[in-house]
Design an enzyme around this catalytic site. Structure first.
Site, PDB file in Angstrom:
ATOM      1  CD  GLU A 104      30.064  16.292  29.231  1.00 49.71           C
ATOM      2  OE1 GLU A 104      29.630  17.417  29.011  1.00 49.71           O
ATOM      3  OE2 GLU A 104      29.506  15.467  29.972  1.00 49.71           O
ATOM      4  CB  CYS A 345      25.520  12.037  30.864  1.00 52.53           C
ATOM      5  SG  CYS A 345      24.118  11.497  30.002  1.00 52.53           S
TER       6      CYS A 345
HETATM    7  N1  SAH Z   1      23.059   5.590  27.382  1.00 52.50           N
HETATM    8  C1  SAH Z   1      23.367   4.781  28.513  1.00 52.50           C
HETATM    9  C2  SAH Z   1      24.614   5.221  29.236  1.00 52.50           C
HETATM   10  C3  SAH Z   1      24.862   6.682  29.400  1.00 52.50           C
HETATM   11  S1  SAH Z   1      23.744   7.532  30.472  1.00 52.50           S
HETATM   12  C4  SAH Z   1      22.175   4.712  29.442  1.00 52.50           C
HETATM   13  O1  SAH Z   1      21.232   5.468  29.258  1.00 52.50           O
HETATM   14  O2  SAH Z   1      22.202   3.877  30.333  1.00 52.50           O
HETATM   15  C5  SAH Z   1      24.347   7.023  32.057  1.00 52.50           C
HETATM   16  C6  SAH Z   1      23.310   7.077  33.162  1.00 52.50           C
HETATM   17  O3  SAH Z   1      22.993   8.436  33.515  1.00 52.50           O
HETATM   18  C7  SAH Z   1      21.992   6.415  32.787  1.00 52.50           C
HETATM   19  O4  SAH Z   1      21.521   5.595  33.826  1.00 52.50           O
HETATM   20  C8  SAH Z   1      21.108   7.615  32.573  1.00 52.50           C
HETATM   21  O5  SAH Z   1      19.772   7.266  32.669  1.00 52.50           O
HETATM   22  C9  SAH Z   1      21.602   8.559  33.646  1.00 52.50           C
HETATM   23  N2  SAH Z   1      21.206   9.952  33.484  1.00 52.50           N
HETATM   24  C10 SAH Z   1      21.101  10.671  32.349  1.00 52.50           C
HETATM   25  N3  SAH Z   1      20.705  11.935  32.623  1.00 52.50           N
HETATM   26  C11 SAH Z   1      20.566  12.014  33.956  1.00 52.50           C
HETATM   27  C12 SAH Z   1      20.177  13.056  34.862  1.00 52.50           C
HETATM   28  N4  SAH Z   1      19.839  14.262  34.421  1.00 52.50           N
HETATM   29  N5  SAH Z   1      20.158  12.764  36.174  1.00 52.50           N
HETATM   30  C13 SAH Z   1      20.484  11.541  36.631  1.00 52.50           C
HETATM   31  N6  SAH Z   1      20.851  10.523  35.839  1.00 52.50           N
HETATM   32  C14 SAH Z   1      20.892  10.755  34.516  1.00 52.50           C
HETATM   33 FE1  SF4 Z   2      21.241   8.486  25.563  1.00 51.32          FE
HETATM   34 FE2  SF4 Z   2      19.180   8.243  27.238  1.00 51.32          FE
HETATM   35 FE3  SF4 Z   2      21.608   7.358  27.963  1.00 51.32          FE
HETATM   36 FE4  SF4 Z   2      21.116  10.003  27.731  1.00 51.32          FE
HETATM   37  S1  SF4 Z   2      20.215   8.581  29.200  1.00 51.32           S
HETATM   38  S2  SF4 Z   2      22.908   8.913  26.983  1.00 51.32           S
HETATM   39  S3  SF4 Z   2      19.698  10.028  25.970  1.00 51.32           S
HETATM   40  S4  SF4 Z   2      20.313   6.588  26.289  1.00 51.32           S
END
Ligand code: SAH
Ligand code: SF4
Length: 356
Positions: A104, A345
């Site tokens: 995505e 995400c």
């Molecule tokens: N793996 C990396 C980048 C991708 S996730 C990381 O974890 O930073 C990007 C951001 O979206 C991260 O800050 C993650 O914690 C947040 N995120 C993931 N799922 C989420 C959700 N359900 N609600 C809010 N933020 C979320």
């Molecule tokens: Fe991966 Fe955690 Fe980032 Fe989701 S929030 S993309 S599981 S590292």
């Protein structure tokens, strides 16, 4: 190298993609086709700056060369398999690569700006409890070209210049460090997307060795770290994949990062009702940030189907902002853009896969 050159000229091996060729390999191929070397620059401009969709679009190349290139090479080929538009103008895309793997990305326009959020892996191995991507595990890491192509796809769809990129889609960029860095460099390069380094942001769940590596890169890329709790026990439960990197070590690593780069990192903190929004959690967050150079991004949790975790209230988010301000730390509540389009995400991908 030898096997790669063989692949380029051989008739029966699977053709390579032009995005994956080094300048040297491209020159070698042009020499073999008895073409002048300046063609390499022309081809690269079509590929990286103009995002040409076929060799036939490369109108300043002789027709015979275009035909020869299309016989020997492929040219990207992301296919849009689903999209959603938000009332706020954001567009979310599900893009599929030639091997069938899909990821995505999101375009978020505002006035004369266009921010793009891209994935660095298909799926993710880190298993965060609140994340739709984490639930499904890792399919594979993306190549630098696949990361780059997402940005160009969004640019062409909006038909406007991209002003910033965040690597906050699916995947953990620091578990795919080399491709991520190569993509950042290409996005930054005037021979690529030409986006200023400060407007290119990597978000990591806190893979400490790679944070240290990143601190030593010469460019001024921006770093965001997903913190989500400054209490070890809570963080272990929410983010099992980074259990081995303790908060104490993360704190020290970030201190070194700031010393080395002089840049202000962002901490991402998704507020989850009753889990990381309690008084003791707030106190721990203030202690973690006080006296350091940091910006805190408070995010309302996007609800993931099948999960019991719920966002906390907007009032609670304001309590956090005020408490952090009292210890001298700037915090903002991130407007949850595209909340009506499964913007968290992994959510669009989940829906499309389920619908099949
Ligand atoms: N793996 C990396 C980048 C991708 S996730 C990381 O974890 O930073 C990007 C951001 O979206 C991260 O800050 C993650 O914690 C947040 N995120 C993931 N799922 C989420 C959700 N359900 N609600 C809010 N933020 C979320
Ligand atoms: Fe991966 Fe955690 Fe980032 Fe989701 S929030 S993309 S599981 S590292």
């Amino acid at each position: 190298m030898t096997s790669q050159s063989t692949t380029l000229s051989s008739q029966n091996a699977a053709p390579r993609d032009v995005h994956d060729l080094t300048r040297g390999e491209l020159l070698e191929l042009l020499a073999e086709l008895k073409q002048p070397s300046f063609r390499a620059k022309q081809i690269e401009e079509w590929v990286w700056v103009r995002n040409a969709r076929s060799f036939d679009d490369m109108t300043n190349l002789p027709k015979s060369l275009r035909e020869e290139l299309s016989k020997r090479l492929t040219l990207g080929g992301v296919e849009e398999v689903a999209r959603q538009g938000s009332v706020d103008g954001s567009r979310k895309y599900l893009l599929r690569f030639p091997d069938g793997v899909s990821v995505e990305c999101v375009g978020m326009p505002s006035r004369n700006r266009l921010a793009v959020c891209v994935s660095t892996q298909a799926g993710c191995a880190m298993g965060c409890a609140f994340c739709a991507t984490g639930g499904a595990g890792l399919t594979r890491s993306l190549t630098s070209a696949e990361i780059y192509e997402q940005v160009m796809h969004v640019r062409d769809d909006f038909n406007t210049r991209v002003t910033s990129v965040v690597m906050m889609g699916q995947g953990e960029p620091f578990m795919n460090y080399d491709a991520t860095l190569e993509a950042l460099r290409k996005l930054n390069s005037p021979e690529g997307a030409g986006i200023g380094a400060r407007h290119l942001t990597v978000s990591t769940c806190g893979v400490i060795p790679q944070i240290m590596r990143f601190a030593n890169e010469p460019e001024q890329f921006t770093l965001a770290v997903s913190l989500h709790s400054a209490v070890q026990k809570t963080r272990n439960a929410l983010m099992p994949g980074v259990r081995k990197y303790s908060l104490v070590n993360l704190y020290n690593a970030m201190g070194e990062y700031v010393n080395k780069t002089g840049r202000r990192p962002t901490y991402e903190y998704a507020l989850i009702g009753g889990i990381n929004d309690t008084e003791s959690e707030l106190q721990a967050l203030c202690d973690f940030c006080e006296g350091t150079l940091a910006h805190v991004n408070l995010i309302q949790l996007n609800e993931v189907e099948g999960s019991k975790l719920r966002p906390s209230t907007p009032e609670r988010a304001q309590d956090f902002v005020r408490a952090l301000a009292r210890v001298g730390v700037e915090a903002t509540v991130r407007d949850s853009r595209g909340a009506d389009i499964d913007a968290a995400c992994g959510q669009l991908k989940q829906r499309v896969t389920r619908g099949r």
